[in-house]
Design an enzyme around this catalytic site. Structure first.
Site, PDB file in Angstrom:
ATOM      1  N   GLY A 158       0.650  -1.326  -0.132  1.00 33.79           N
ATOM      2  CA  GLY A 158      -0.013   0.061   0.026  1.00 33.79           C
ATOM      3  C   GLY A 158       0.661   1.301   0.053  1.00 33.79           C
ATOM      4  O   GLY A 158       0.211   2.266   0.442  1.00 33.79           O
ATOM      5  N   GLU A 160       1.963   2.987  -2.251  1.00 29.22           N
ATOM      6  CA  GLU A 160       1.257   4.305  -3.014  1.00 29.22           C
ATOM      7  C   GLU A 160       0.054   5.065  -2.440  1.00 29.22           C
ATOM      8  O   GLU A 160      -0.101   6.095  -2.968  1.00 29.22           O
ATOM      9  CB  GLU A 160       0.480   3.550  -4.500  1.00 29.22           C
ATOM     10  CG  GLU A 160       1.769   2.825  -5.292  1.00 29.22           C
ATOM     11  CD  GLU A 160       2.290   1.707  -4.748  1.00 29.22           C
ATOM     12  OE1 GLU A 160       3.567   1.213  -5.270  1.00 29.22           O
ATOM     13  OE2 GLU A 160       1.666   1.142  -3.752  1.00 29.22           O
ATOM     14  N   ASN A 250       9.141   0.763  -2.503  1.00 37.87           N
ATOM     15  CA  ASN A 250       9.295   2.134  -2.779  1.00 37.87           C
ATOM     16  C   ASN A 250       8.838   2.997  -1.528  1.00 37.87           C
ATOM     17  O   ASN A 250       8.102   2.725  -0.824  1.00 37.87           O
ATOM     18  CB  ASN A 250       8.529   2.748  -3.806  1.00 37.87           C
ATOM     19  CG  ASN A 250       7.016   2.416  -3.985  1.00 37.87           C
ATOM     20  OD1 ASN A 250       6.714   1.288  -4.479  1.00 37.87           O
ATOM     21  ND2 ASN A 250       6.439   3.371  -3.778  1.00 37.87           N
ATOM     22  N   ASP A 293      10.812   5.100  -8.549  1.00 39.98           N
ATOM     23  CA  ASP A 293      10.005   3.929  -8.490  1.00 39.98           C
ATOM     24  C   ASP A 293      10.509   2.493  -8.747  1.00 39.98           C
ATOM     25  O   ASP A 293      10.061   1.609  -9.459  1.00 39.98           O
ATOM     26  CB  ASP A 293       8.686   4.093  -9.102  1.00 39.98           C
ATOM     27  CG  ASP A 293       7.586   3.174  -8.519  1.00 39.98           C
ATOM     28  OD1 ASP A 293       7.923   2.771  -7.427  1.00 39.98           O
ATOM     29  OD2 ASP A 293       6.677   2.833  -9.353  1.00 39.98           O
TER      30      ASP A 293
END
Length: 347
Positions: A158, A160, A250, A293
């Site tokens: 999650g 992002e 990331n 990313d």
């Protein structure tokens, strides 16, 4: 692994090597293969799963977090578990699931709405479930769990959506949380600012303005609370060393590094934890302060490799989105080497 015909975990065994010693199919007869059976799930989404086979039963997870148990010889469906997912679930990227773990007569799956579920392997009956994170805040479970030493270990996704990532171990029998390790350390845990590295571990320039970042660090002092750090894949486990080893994805936001000064530990890293306690043993950060990313999204693999002296040592390998394979010592995380580029590194 005693039963060579089994595939009870995502990477087959705890090394994640995905190697089977079975020899029935070989170069000389592979052209004779024919379709034995086909099972249609009726779920029109992309699949990223690895089927699990134990005792003649194949357990397949599907998009939307279903589990289907099939007779591995005939394809006949034995049972199907279809969870009612919580409304308002936010997830990335697509409703995929990468697999289950079979352990102690149970099947364990992480669901799209961030629950870890234990099913009876013979019947598909739900034994227990536990909420791992809040799905309305972007926490989700796409990756496969690993079951070992009486524990089920799973990483959250999650990044992002500005989560603070973690890996959690639960008691395989009771669902009790045994430990949790945050992939984004708080200031009291050493902080995620790191050492303000201007190169990667092998000297590749990162083109960072660390002076600007240091000035901005006070302005964005609590950026770690939404720092990202998904764990997309199944950890590897060295039972002899007592280590759980995995790759972290990331930081958040993924492309705008201006609002998250510092190295952003432990994103884009290989991380090793104590299997018993979940305490950090070492980390190796492939890209400090990633702004491309290029997260570490493929699984780690336990291998043997020659170190700088030529001695063969236990090691960890991981293929990065950077286009290099990284190899580090398994007990310390000390870098051994990285490969030549295996893809064109352009733009």
């Amino acid at each position: 692994m005693a039963d060579s015909a089994s595939w009870p975990s995502y990477g087959r065994d705890y090394t994640n090597r995905r190697y089977s010693p079975l020899a029935q199919i070989a170069a000389g007869n592979v052209a004779d293969l024919r379709l034995a059976w086909r099972h249609r799930t009726g779920i029109p989404h992309a699949f990223e799963t690895s089927p699990i086979v134990v005792g003649g039963t194949m357990y397949v997870s599907t998009p939307l977090s279903h589990v289907v148990a099939l007779d591995a010889a005939t394809g006949r469906k034995r049972w199907e578990y279809a969870p009612l997912l919580q409304e308002g679930t936010v997830h990335c990227c697509g409703p995929v699931n990468r697999g289950v773990a079979v352990y102690g007569g149970r099947v364990y799956i992480g669901t799209l709405d961030a629950k870890l579920v234990a099913l009876d392997a013979a019947t598909g009956r739900k034994v227990w479930d536990v909420e791992v994170g809040d799905p309305k805040k972007g926490y989700s479970l796409n990756g496969p769990p690993v079951a070992v030493d009486g524990k089920v270990i799973i990483g959250i996704s999650g990044a992002e959506y500005g989560i603070r990532g973690f890996v959690t171990a639960y008691d395989a029998q009771s669902s009790r949380q045994v430990w949790r390790f945050y992939t984004i350390p708080a200031p009291g845990e050493g902080g995620w600012w790191g050492r303000w590295n201007v190169t990667d571990p092998f000297g590749t320039p990162l083109n960072r303005d660390t002076g600007r970042e240091r000035i901005d660090s006070a302005k964005y002092a609590v950026a770690w609370k939404t720092g990202g750090g998904s764990v997309w894949q199944a950890p590897a486990v060295d039972t002899a060393l007592g280590l759980v080893i995995f790759a972290v994805g990331n930081p958040s936001p993924d492309l705008d590094g201006s609002v998250r000064p510092g190295d952003n530990l432990y994103t884009n890293s290989l991380v090793a934890l104590d299997l018993r306690t979940g305490k950090l043993k070492w980390y190796f950060q492939e890209i400090p302060h990633d702004v491309w990313d290029l997260d570490a999204a493929s699984p780690v693999v336990l291998v043997e490799a020659r170190d700088s002296t030529g001695k063969v040592v236990p090691a960890v390998a991981q293929a990065g989105k950077t286009g290099w394979v990284y190899v580090v010592e398994r007990s310390t995380g000390k870098p051994i080497r990285r490969s030549d580029a295996f893809v064109p590194q352009e733009n």
